[in-house]
Design a protein around this motif. Structure first.
Motif, PDB file in Angstrom:
ATOM      1  N   LEU A 281      27.365  37.517  29.853  1.00 43.86           N
ATOM      2  CA  LEU A 281      26.705  36.504  29.019  1.00 43.86           C
ATOM      3  C   LEU A 281      27.510  35.215  28.888  1.00 43.86           C
ATOM      4  O   LEU A 281      26.963  34.170  28.561  1.00 43.86           O
TER       5      LEU A 281
ATOM      6  N   GLY B  99      17.899  44.577  24.426  1.00 44.64           N
ATOM      7  CA  GLY B  99      17.003  43.666  23.728  1.00 44.64           C
ATOM      8  C   GLY B  99      16.514  44.183  22.377  1.00 44.64           C
ATOM      9  O   GLY B  99      15.578  43.643  21.808  1.00 44.64           O
TER      10      GLY B  99
ATOM     11  N   ASP C  17      30.825  38.385  15.321  1.00 39.22           N
ATOM     12  CA  ASP C  17      30.120  38.387  16.601  1.00 39.22           C
ATOM     13  C   ASP C  17      29.180  39.572  16.576  1.00 39.22           C
ATOM     14  O   ASP C  17      29.611  40.714  16.532  1.00 39.22           O
TER      15      ASP C  17
ATOM     16  N   GLU D 278      23.530  39.989  20.239  1.00 40.35           N
ATOM     17  CA  GLU D 278      23.771  39.906  21.681  1.00 40.35           C
ATOM     18  C   GLU D 278      25.255  39.741  22.004  1.00 40.35           C
ATOM     19  O   GLU D 278      25.692  40.055  23.092  1.00 40.35           O
TER      20      GLU D 278
ATOM     21  N   ARG E 219      22.524  28.233  30.278  1.00 36.29           N
ATOM     22  CA  ARG E 219      23.905  28.632  30.557  1.00 36.29           C
ATOM     23  C   ARG E 219      24.830  27.427  30.659  1.00 36.29           C
ATOM     24  O   ARG E 219      26.044  27.564  30.742  1.00 36.29           O
TER      25      ARG E 219
ATOM     26  N   ARG F   6      28.935  29.295  24.874  1.00 36.16           N
ATOM     27  CA  ARG F   6      28.624  30.340  23.912  1.00 36.16           C
ATOM     28  C   ARG F   6      29.746  30.358  22.882  1.00 36.16           C
ATOM     29  O   ARG F   6      30.924  30.369  23.234  1.00 36.16           O
ATOM     30  N   LYS F   7      29.347  30.332  21.627  1.00 36.97           N
ATOM     31  CA  LYS F   7      30.321  30.152  20.559  1.00 36.97           C
ATOM     32  C   LYS F   7      31.449  31.179  20.620  1.00 36.97           C
ATOM     33  O   LYS F   7      32.615  30.842  20.420  1.00 36.97           O
ATOM     34  N   ALA F   8      31.098  32.427  20.912  1.00 38.27           N
ATOM     35  CA  ALA F   8      32.090  33.494  20.885  1.00 38.27           C
ATOM     36  C   ALA F   8      33.280  33.188  21.788  1.00 38.27           C
ATOM     37  O   ALA F   8      34.416  33.521  21.472  1.00 38.27           O
ATOM     38  N   VAL F   9      33.014  32.554  22.927  1.00 34.67           N
ATOM     39  CA  VAL F   9      34.105  32.248  23.845  1.00 34.67           C
ATOM     40  C   VAL F   9      34.648  30.848  23.588  1.00 34.67           C
ATOM     41  O   VAL F   9      35.839  30.590  23.716  1.00 34.67           O
TER      42      VAL F   9
ATOM     43  N   ASP G 261      35.087  29.429  20.792  1.00 38.78           N
ATOM     44  CA  ASP G 261      36.064  29.497  19.713  1.00 38.78           C
ATOM     45  C   ASP G 261      37.437  29.947  20.208  1.00 38.78           C
ATOM     46  O   ASP G 261      38.462  29.586  19.651  1.00 38.78           O
ATOM     47  N   ARG G 262      37.438  30.740  21.256  1.00 33.69           N
ATOM     48  CA  ARG G 262      38.719  31.233  21.783  1.00 33.69           C
ATOM     49  C   ARG G 262      39.391  30.222  22.710  1.00 33.69           C
ATOM     50  O   ARG G 262      40.607  30.151  22.771  1.00 33.69           O
ATOM     51  N   GLU G 263      38.588  29.514  23.488  1.00 27.38           N
ATOM     52  CA  GLU G 263      39.159  28.596  24.496  1.00 27.38           C
ATOM     53  C   GLU G 263      38.489  27.223  24.451  1.00 27.38           C
ATOM     54  O   GLU G 263      37.930  26.766  25.441  1.00 27.38           O
TER      55      GLU G 263
ATOM     56  N   ARG H  89      39.797  24.443  27.158  1.00 27.14           N
ATOM     57  CA  ARG H  89      39.436  24.687  28.549  1.00 27.14           C
ATOM     58  C   ARG H  89      37.962  24.405  28.774  1.00 27.14           C
ATOM     59  O   ARG H  89      37.565  23.865  29.805  1.00 27.14           O
ATOM     60  N   ILE H  90      37.163  24.800  27.812  1.00 24.31           N
ATOM     61  CA  ILE H  90      35.720  24.614  27.977  1.00 24.31           C
ATOM     62  C   ILE H  90      35.355  23.134  27.871  1.00 24.31           C
ATOM     63  O   ILE H  90      34.588  22.615  28.684  1.00 24.31           O
TER      64      ILE H  90
ATOM     65  N   VAL I 280      15.784  40.453  27.181  1.00 21.56           N
ATOM     66  CA  VAL I 280      17.063  40.367  26.491  1.00 21.56           C
ATOM     67  C   VAL I 280      17.623  38.965  26.609  1.00 21.56           C
ATOM     68  O   VAL I 280      17.199  38.168  27.447  1.00 21.56           O
ATOM     69  N   GLU I 281      18.570  38.699  25.771  1.00 22.89           N
ATOM     70  CA  GLU I 281      19.250  37.401  25.751  1.00 22.89           C
ATOM     71  C   GLU I 281      20.033  37.183  27.041  1.00 22.89           C
ATOM     72  O   GLU I 281      20.599  38.098  27.597  1.00 22.89           O
ATOM     73  N   SER I 282      20.035  35.958  27.520  1.00 20.97           N
ATOM     74  CA  SER I 282      20.923  35.639  28.643  1.00 20.97           C
ATOM     75  C   SER I 282      21.213  34.145  28.667  1.00 20.97           C
ATOM     76  O   SER I 282      20.376  33.350  28.346  1.00 20.97           O
TER      77      SER I 282
END
Lengths: 363, 425, 219
Positions: free
Chosen positions: B106, B318, B339, B342, C60, C64-67, C69-71, C74-75, C217-219
């Motif tokens: 993801l 999902g 977190d 998803e 895409r 994505r916030k989850a990543v 926030d970590r980097e 770099r992003i 599903v989410e993507s």
């Protein structure tokens, strides 16, 4: 050649001291010399004697001479009558035939080692140099003969300086520049198709004033005239900076005087003084007249792509190349695809069914 | 049947490489962001756990076999080999260091489904004889006994009898024409019998006909985890044959993550045809029942609780909104982890990791992520919907001396069903 | 060979060679990928694969916030690098003239001064990308020679373009020729390096998104 100095000659012709100093100031300004130099120029010129100039025209169109005759500061008349002794020049001399050739030989003999050789036009080497001859003497032979006794050579015009139009692909006559043949003499290139008239006379005036050639760049061009690109001195430069380009010769951008880069202007890669010296007594110059620079003073300008093709655009047929490449890519790709499918199918077909008995190495 | 070998492993990996995988390898720019999404990297700090590195052997095979440049490289001896050592070195990355949680997929900026690639590279590792002992054992039991934990039908029948004796609720077995076929995970049979009771009560209140199948009560699929499609197919076929034999309309996947993936998404592709029935996760069914007013709840859980999304159910399945709808109905103090949904963090035990004893220590290290999430939240109860997550979470909480009970959402919902019905039953 | 000859070669045969390798190479890579095929998904779809594919293709591009926030650095640098490169490539007048000659249509250019500044930022961003690659343990671990080659051939066109525009280091004509040659180097290297991601990213996102869309599903 008489023995009068320049100042004596000028006084003979009724030129005042004031007029003389004015001329010196014009010369200094043209050569981008500081005003401090004016007295030095005057002093030098006062003492200068008229050098003999021999002008050879080879594979050329007489455009350079046409340009020269439109020189306005100093004027060609002034130059010829006051400063130099133009002893041989096809177009300008009164003599013809044997008489003309005799004048050349006499001037060479009299001033051996001291005269200035001016050349316009390229020299054909093909067919033993027989593509072009004057009075039965091939250009190659005549150049070598006259160059031998010259103090310095001035290659006037892109043909003499870099081979020019005659050398353009496929160069049927095997044309070359003066510097390709003469290696042992100081050569100054004054390229341009034609060169700016005041640049031609300016170089001669410099030689006359200082007795030596002006400072040259890596292409043997006088730095003072060829030190900056057209683009860098162009009055339309601000439009380039703002990203405002004329797209056609009659669009709004063209009317508003926007940058002509997209219409093929070669200003960025062309080093010449057009943007500052201008033409026709400072009246105008190509870009001001609404046409991009064609880069005529640069080597091989004729073969450097279309005049109306932007510098950033390849001068080959890109569309055709893409189609060729596409066809090639599809062909190679199709072969690779067939191979990949075969390999993949092989791997899938030969895959044995795995049961839990087949998982441990020990079993 | 030939013995496991490197050649076999390579061939199996080759057979797995399709256009999506080739496009993933063509697109990777080595940005390393997938590592930041992977709890095996974040908790160990070891760059070898970077997700895309886990499929490096597959990349080498792809490059060598399916690209012109790779073939040239290999012809002049510049290609890196894939040999016995490679398999041995990557085995622990492919099985122990990946729970197939799919978080990396993801976050990949170019869109690489790395998790799917790891699932597929396992086919080659299993064929090369480099699957972990624990997963081989589970697969063998699943095929030979019928359940990875060795649960047999009598154990299920005993539980049904126990349920009937204690509550009077009936569990239909092999009932033809029932609307729902309920599957169980062996963990639910062994460790969490509350699930079956909850189902019985819910189905009763909803007034739905249902059954379990005597020859296909087990929902888990070790073939998916170990990465052997042949075994996975065999296990899925049991359920498909039972469901179609009984003529059920819907098969309900239990509170088990990979079981849902196996039966819902992979099954039809494994057997090579669409099903003649629908597959739903129990949480989807419950949400439907609630939405249709078929089941009613009363009372609220007041403890501060949070929900752990099982990866295969939320991110890959999902089913995200449903558990929240249900929890909001029966819990007054439901809070979300940072977190979540998803982008949840895996418990660390998915994808066969929990069945692989060799990975126990790594699994506990990975659990530190969940530990931190729970500590930040300060909850009294942890709700989830996967028996495997539940076991892993309980183990991790115990190891860290954290006293937080873990409950299944289905059984929790059953507790709040309207009392009348309870009595009537 | 003098500067004018070099420039003429770069604008002529050089560009042709590079273009052929680039176009044919990319097509080859594309067909190599597509030929491996994809089995249809037989599981009952919950949503639309096409919708999911298109959504992921676009979505895409957002972090994505989850990543993030970590980097974050770099992003952010990744965005600066890509946007800077695109702006310099597609919004500079002379570049637009090139695309116009191929496509038959153009678009308004940004002021050259803006391009100059963006070019400088892009160069700094590329340098930062290298610093990240050398200092981040995951990136250093993943990096191969190919990553550094790709970095260099990406930097060169931006750097030489900047130097040419500002009349630095070499005479303008020479630098312009070097600039074109560096672009041609990029075109030659691209199909055989990770720079294929300029096209394959779309395929990769599409495949993941398509599957996600089908599964709802989410993507």
């Amino acid at each position: 050649m008489d023995d009068l100095t320049l100042s004596e000659r000028l006084r003979q012709r009724g030129v005042s001291r004031r007029g003389f100093m004015k001329f010196c100031a014009a010369t200094a300004s043209m050569m981008a010399l500081p005003p401090l130099m004016i007295p030095k120029i005057a002093a030098a010129l006062e003492k200068a004697r008229r050098p003999s100039v021999i002008w050879l025209s080879f594979q050329e169109c007489t455009g350079c001479t046409e340009s020269l005759t439109r020189s306005h500061a100093p004027t060609i008349e002034g130059l010829i009558f006051d400063h130099i002794s133009l002893d041989y020049h096809h177009t300008l001399q009164a003599a013809a035939g044997d008489g003309a050739e005799h004048a050349r030989e006499a001037a060479m003999k009299e001033n051996w080692g001291k005269y200035i050789l001016v050349v316009d036009g390229s020299i054909p080497l093909g067919e033993g140099g027989n593509y072009s001859a004057i009075a039965g003497i091939s250009n190659l032979h005549m150049l070598k003969e006259v160059a031998e006794g010259a103090a310095a050579i001035v290659s006037v015009g892109t043909c003499a300086a870099f081979g020019g139009l005659p050398m353009a692909k496929p160069n049927p006559t095997g044309a070359v520049a003066v510097s390709d043949i003469i290696k042992d003499k100081p050569i100054v290139n004054v390229p341009g198709c034609p060169p700016i008239p005041t640049v031609i006379t300016g170089v001669l005036a410099h030689f006359l004033t200082f007795g030596r050639l002006p400072e040259l760049d890596h292409l043997h061009r006088p730095k003072v005239f060829f030190g900056q690109s057209i683009h860098d001195r162009c009055y339309r430069r601000p439009f380039y900076e703002r990203g405002q380009f004329a797209e056609t010769f009659d669009d709004e951008g063209a009317r508003k005087g926007w940058c002509l880069f997209k219409l093929g202007c070669k200003g960025p890669t062309t080093y010449n003084a057009c943007a500052t010296a201008k033409w026709n007594q400072g009246t105008s110059w190509p870009v001001e007249a609404g046409h991009g620079c064609i880069g005529c003073s640069e080597p091989r300008f004729w073969d450097a792509g279309g005049f109306y093709q932007a510098l950033s655009v390849p001068h080959t047929k890109v569309g055709e190349t893409v189609l060729t490449a596409g066809a090639a890519g599809l062909a190679i790709g199709a072969a690779a695809a067939v191979l990949n499918r075969k390999r993949k199918a092989g791997a899938v077909e030969n895959r044995e069914t795995i049961t839990v008995k087949d998982l441990s190495k020990e079993s | 049947m030939s013995a496991p070998s490197v050649e076999k492993g390579i061939q199996f990996i080759k057979a797995q490489i399709d256009a999506p995988i080739a496009s993933f390898f063509s697109a990777c720019v080595h940005c390393g962001l997938c590592a930041e999404a992977c709890l095996f990297f974040t908790e160990t700090g070891d760059p070898k756990y970077t997700p895309i590195n886990k499929v490096e052997p597959m990349r080498r095979i792809w490059e060598r076999e399916f690209t012109l440049f790779g073939r040239l490289k290999s012809a002049v001896g510049l290609a890196k080999p894939v040999d016995e050592d490679t398999f041995a070195e990557w085995e622990t990355l492919v099985y122990d260091g990946c729970s197939l949680c799919g978080r990396c997929s993801l976050v990949c900026p170019v869109g690489n489904d790395i998790s799917d690639m790891i699932r597929k590279i396992r086919e080659g590792f299993a064929a090369a004889g480099h699957a972990p002992e624990g997963l081989i054992g589970a697969s063998t039991r699943a095929v030979e006994i019928g359940s990875p934990m060795g649960v047999k039908l009598p154990a299920v029948m005993a539980q049904i009898k126990h349920l009937r004796d204690n509550t009077g609720l009936d569990v239909p077995v092999d009932a033809k024409g029932a609307e729902y076929l309920v599957l169980l995970s062996s963990m639910e049979i062994m460790n969490f019998p509350e699930y079956l009771e909850a189902i019985a009560r819910i189905m009763h209140q909803a007034g739905k006909t249902w059954t379990i199948a005597s020859n296909a009560f087990e929902a888990t699929n070790s073939g998916i985890q170990i990465g052997v499609s042949d075994i996975a197919r065999q296990l899925v076929l049991r359920v498909v044959e039972a469901a179609e034999g009984l003529g059920v309309k819907t098969v309900i996947s239990p509170e088990c993550g990979h079981a849902f993936t196996a039966i819902r998404w992979d099954g039809a592709n494994l057997i090579g045809r669409p099903y003649k029935f629908e597959v739903k996760h129990i949480l989807e069914v419950l949400d439907e029942f609630v939405g249709q007013g078929l089941i009613r709840t009363e009372g609220m859980e007041e403890a501060r609780l949070t929900y752990h999304d099982p990866c295969q159910i939320a991110r890959k399945g999902g089913v995200v909104k449903q558990p929240r709808n249900l929890l909001n109905r029966i819990a007054s103090n439901f809070v979300e982890m940072q977190d979540t949904g998803e982008m949840n963090w895996c418990c660390g035990g998915g994808g066969g990791v929990s069945a692989n004893e060799r990975a126990d220590e790594l699994k506990l290290t990975a659990f530190n992520r969940k530990k931190a999430q729970l500590q930040a939240l300060g909850v009294d109860t942890l709700v989830t919907a996967c028996a495997n997550c539940r076991l892993t979470l309980e183990e991790g909480l115990e190891e860290n001396e954290m006293d937080i009970p873990v409950v299944g959402l289905t059984e929790m919902l059953a507790e709040y069903l309207v009392e009348d019905d309870k009595e009537k039953a | 060979m003098d500067a004018n000859e070099l420039l003429a070669w770069a604008r002529g045969p050089g560009f042709d060679i590079a273009l052929i390798i680039f176009v044919a190479g990319m097509l080859l890579r594309l067909l190599e990928v597509i030929s491996l095929g994809k089995k249809p998904d037989l599981s009952a779809p919950r949503g639309s694969g096409v919708e999911g594919g298109l959504r992921t293709l676009l979505a895409r591009s957002l972090p994505r916030k989850a990543v993030f926030d970590r980097e974050p650095l770099r992003i952010i640098n990744g965005y600066v690098l890509h946007l800077g490169f695109f702006i310099v490539l597609f919004m500079y007048g002379p570049h637009i003239a090139l695309f116009q000659s191929i496509l038959g249509f153009g678009w308004p250019a940004l002021p050259s001064g803006v391009i100059d500044a963006v070019g400088a930022i892009t160069i700094l961003s590329l340098v930062a990308a290298l610093v990240f690659r050398l200092n981040n343990k995951v990136m250093r671990f993943l990096s191969t020679g190919g990553d550094y080659v790709a970095w260099a051939v990406t930097l060169l066109p931006v750097l030489t373009g900047y130097l040419a525009y500002n009349h630095l280091l070499l005479p303008y004509t020479t630098m312009l020729a070097v600039h074109l040659l560096s672009v041609e180097l990029l075109m030659v290297v691209a199909p055989f390096s990770k720079l294929t991601h300029m096209f394959s990213f779309a395929m990769a996102r599409w495949h993941q998104g398509y599957k996600a869309g089908q599964r709802g599903v989410e993507s």
